[in-house]
Structures are given as structure tokens and as C-alpha cells.
Design a protein around this motif. Structure first.
Motif, PDB file in Angstrom:
ATOM      1  N   UNK A 140       0.840  -1.189   0.000  1.00 57.30           N
ATOM      2  CA  UNK A 140       0.000   0.000   0.000  1.00 57.30           C
ATOM      3  C   UNK A 140       0.877   1.242   0.000  1.00 57.30           C
ATOM      4  N   UNK A 141       0.655   2.103  -0.982  1.00 56.84           N
ATOM      5  CA  UNK A 141       1.360   3.374  -1.023  1.00 56.84           C
ATOM      6  C   UNK A 141       0.449   4.449  -0.445  1.00 56.84           C
ATOM      7  N   UNK A 142       1.031   5.352   0.336  1.00 56.75           N
ATOM      8  CA  UNK A 142       0.253   6.414   0.944  1.00 56.75           C
ATOM      9  C   UNK A 142       1.142   7.633   1.137  1.00 56.75           C
ATOM     10  N   UNK A 143       0.548   8.706   1.593  1.00 56.48           N
ATOM     11  CA  UNK A 143       1.339   9.919   1.788  1.00 56.48           C
ATOM     12  C   UNK A 143       0.860  10.678   3.014  1.00 56.48           C
ATOM     13  N   UNK A 144       1.744  11.488   3.552  1.00 58.40           N
ATOM     14  CA  UNK A 144       1.434  12.434   4.606  1.00 58.40           C
ATOM     15  C   UNK A 144       1.846  13.807   4.090  1.00 58.40           C
ATOM     16  N   UNK A 145       0.869  14.577   3.629  1.00 57.99           N
ATOM     17  CA  UNK A 145       1.176  15.878   3.040  1.00 57.99           C
ATOM     18  C   UNK A 145       1.874  16.812   4.019  1.00 57.99           C
ATOM     19  N   UNK A 146       1.501  16.723   5.280  1.00 54.54           N
ATOM     20  CA  UNK A 146       2.086  17.620   6.278  1.00 54.54           C
ATOM     21  C   UNK A 146       3.575  17.363   6.461  1.00 54.54           C
ATOM     22  N   UNK A 147       3.988  16.131   6.183  1.00 56.70           N
ATOM     23  CA  UNK A 147       5.393  15.760   6.360  1.00 56.70           C
ATOM     24  C   UNK A 147       6.125  15.619   5.031  1.00 56.70           C
ATOM     25  N   UNK A 148       5.437  15.884   3.918  1.00 52.15           N
ATOM     26  CA  UNK A 148       6.049  15.697   2.592  1.00 52.15           C
ATOM     27  C   UNK A 148       6.694  14.315   2.490  1.00 52.15           C
ATOM     28  N   UNK A 149       5.956  13.330   2.904  1.00 53.50           N
ATOM     29  CA  UNK A 149       6.497  11.970   2.980  1.00 53.50           C
ATOM     30  C   UNK A 149       5.548  10.977   2.325  1.00 53.50           C
ATOM     31  N   UNK A 150       6.135  10.079   1.574  1.00 51.99           N
ATOM     32  CA  UNK A 150       5.404   8.986   0.938  1.00 51.99           C
ATOM     33  C   UNK A 150       5.831   7.682   1.602  1.00 51.99           C
ATOM     34  N   UNK A 151       4.880   6.795   1.791  1.00 47.21           N
ATOM     35  CA  UNK A 151       5.152   5.517   2.452  1.00 47.21           C
ATOM     36  C   UNK A 151       4.838   4.358   1.513  1.00 47.21           C
ATOM     37  N   UNK A 152       5.494   3.242   1.759  1.00 49.37           N
ATOM     38  CA  UNK A 152       5.146   1.994   1.088  1.00 49.37           C
ATOM     39  C   UNK A 152       5.060   0.925   2.162  1.00 49.37           C
ATOM     40  N   UNK A 153       3.838   0.547   2.484  1.00 53.85           N
ATOM     41  CA  UNK A 153       3.588  -0.510   3.453  1.00 53.85           C
ATOM     42  C   UNK A 153       3.624  -1.828   2.701  1.00 53.85           C
ATOM     43  N   UNK A 154       4.509  -2.721   3.124  1.00 53.14           N
ATOM     44  CA  UNK A 154       4.690  -3.995   2.418  1.00 53.14           C
ATOM     45  C   UNK A 154       4.371  -5.132   3.362  1.00 53.14           C
ATOM     46  N   UNK A 155       3.356  -5.887   3.019  1.00 48.66           N
ATOM     47  CA  UNK A 155       2.933  -7.033   3.813  1.00 48.66           C
ATOM     48  C   UNK A 155       3.072  -8.324   3.005  1.00 48.66           C
ATOM     49  N   UNK A 156       3.020  -9.432   3.698  1.00 46.77           N
ATOM     50  CA  UNK A 156       3.129 -10.748   3.054  1.00 46.77           C
ATOM     51  C   UNK A 156       4.316 -10.793   2.103  1.00 46.77           C
ATOM     52  N   UNK A 157       5.428 -10.337   2.573  1.00 49.09           N
ATOM     53  CA  UNK A 157       6.610 -10.250   1.721  1.00 49.09           C
ATOM     54  C   UNK A 157       7.081 -11.625   1.264  1.00 49.09           C
ATOM     55  N   UNK A 158       7.593 -11.648   0.048  1.00 49.13           N
ATOM     56  CA  UNK A 158       8.077 -12.872  -0.571  1.00 49.13           C
ATOM     57  C   UNK A 158       9.556 -12.709  -0.910  1.00 49.13           C
ATOM     58  N   UNK A 159      10.277 -13.812  -1.032  1.00 47.68           N
ATOM     59  CA  UNK A 159      11.693 -13.700  -1.413  1.00 47.68           C
ATOM     60  C   UNK A 159      11.894 -12.918  -2.717  1.00 47.68           C
ATOM     61  N   UNK A 160      10.961 -13.018  -3.638  1.00 48.17           N
ATOM     62  CA  UNK A 160      11.092 -12.302  -4.911  1.00 48.17           C
ATOM     63  C   UNK A 160      10.899 -10.792  -4.767  1.00 48.17           C
ATOM     64  N   UNK A 161      10.520 -10.328  -3.583  1.00 49.67           N
ATOM     65  CA  UNK A 161      10.454  -8.885  -3.330  1.00 49.67           C
ATOM     66  C   UNK A 161      11.816  -8.308  -2.956  1.00 49.67           C
ATOM     67  N   UNK A 162      12.793  -9.182  -2.778  1.00 49.24           N
ATOM     68  CA  UNK A 162      14.131  -8.732  -2.418  1.00 49.24           C
ATOM     69  C   UNK A 162      14.716  -7.844  -3.512  1.00 49.24           C
ATOM     70  N   UNK A 163      15.122  -6.651  -3.141  1.00 50.09           N
ATOM     71  CA  UNK A 163      15.655  -5.675  -4.104  1.00 50.09           C
ATOM     72  C   UNK A 163      16.067  -4.412  -3.364  1.00 50.09           C
ATOM     73  N   UNK A 164      16.734  -3.530  -4.086  1.00 52.24           N
ATOM     74  CA  UNK A 164      16.929  -2.167  -3.617  1.00 52.24           C
ATOM     75  C   UNK A 164      15.689  -1.389  -4.025  1.00 52.24           C
ATOM     76  N   UNK A 165      15.103  -0.687  -3.071  1.00 56.52           N
ATOM     77  CA  UNK A 165      13.895   0.082  -3.339  1.00 56.52           C
ATOM     78  C   UNK A 165      14.236   1.566  -3.389  1.00 56.52           C
ATOM     79  N   UNK A 166      13.728   2.216  -4.423  1.00 55.81           N
ATOM     80  CA  UNK A 166      13.997   3.627  -4.652  1.00 55.81           C
ATOM     81  C   UNK A 166      12.702   4.429  -4.699  1.00 55.81           C
ATOM     82  N   UNK A 167      12.788   5.633  -4.200  1.00 56.14           N
ATOM     83  CA  UNK A 167      11.711   6.598  -4.311  1.00 56.14           C
ATOM     84  C   UNK A 167      12.076   7.579  -5.420  1.00 56.14           C
TER      85      UNK A 167
END
Length: 126
Positions: A69-96
Motif C-alpha cells: 500500500x502506497x500512501x502519503x502524509x502531506x504535512x510531512x512531505x512523505x510517501x510511504x510503502x507498506x509492504x505485507x506478506x513479503x516474498x523472497x522475490x520482493x528482495x531488491x533495492x527500493x527507490x523513491x
């Protein structure tokens, strides 16, 4: 000076969760396309999710729908990525990444983004 600073990566076992954060500064946060991308060794950079900060519309690549789930907090100028049920194939470098001008249906085209963070590593073990 534009800065995108990611945090929240780490190592988890399959089925676990992580929340990534991307703090933006140095540019007007409103009405921007903010994307999360990932790149595993030897693989091409892949679009994971994106959000338009103007109206919070979101989109996801098929492999993460229902888990991330991607979401944002406008007051903090911040974007989030909530990652659940992670799998080995999700292994990577993550970039914004951020861009002001983009067609929504090309959100996954990483080469269309102007600004990038330094990345945060996510490792999922089986």
C-alpha cells in the motif's frame, strides 16, 4: 536542493512486513507523481507503486496488488510503502522517485522521473 531520502528497509522472513518512507524536500511537494521502484541484482528497474500527491490516486504493479500500500502524509512531505506478506522475490533495492509532469498510465517508466533517492535495501528470506 532536491532531496528524496528513503528509510525503513531491512531483512525479514517471508510473510513479514516492512514500511518504507520517502521524505521529500527542496521542491514543491504538491501535485507531484511519486513512485516506488525496485531493482534486484541483474534485473531491470521495476515500477512497484505510485501516488499522485494532488489527489492521492494510487496504482500498483500486478505482483504487489493486495500486499503493498502506497500512501502519503502531506504535512510531512512523505510517501510511504507498506509492504505485507513479503516474498523472497520482493528482495531488491527500493527507490523513491518524483516527477512533476507525467501521464498517469506511464507511471512505471522509471526513466521519466527527474528526482531519485539513494535507495533502501529490502531482503526477504524464505
Amino acid at each position: 536542493q532536491v532531496q528524496l531520502v528513503e528509510s525503513g528497509g531491512g531483512s525479514v522472513q517471508a510473510g513479514g512486513s516492512l514500511r518504507l518512507s520517502c521524505a521529500a524536500s527542496g521542491f514543491t511537494y504538491s501535485n507531484k507523481y511519486m513512485g516506488w521502484f525496485r531493482q534486484a541484482p541483474g534485473k531491470e528497474r521495476e515500477g512497484v507503486a505510485a501516488i499522485y500527491t494532488g489527489d492521492s490516486r494510487t496504482t500498483y504493479t500486478d505482483s504487489v496488488k493486495g500486499r503493498f500500500t502506497i500512501s502519503q502524509d502531506n504535512a510531512k512531505n512523505t510517501v510511504y510503502l507498506e509492504m505485507n506478506s513479503l516474498k523472497p522475490e520482493d528482495t531488491a533495492m527500493y527507490y523513491c522517485a518524483a516527477n512533476r509532469n507525467l501521464y498517469w498510465d506511464e507511471w512505471w517508466r522509471w526513466w521519466r522521473y527527474n528526482y531519485w533517492g539513494q535507495g533502501t535495501q529490502v531482503t526477504v528470506s524464505s
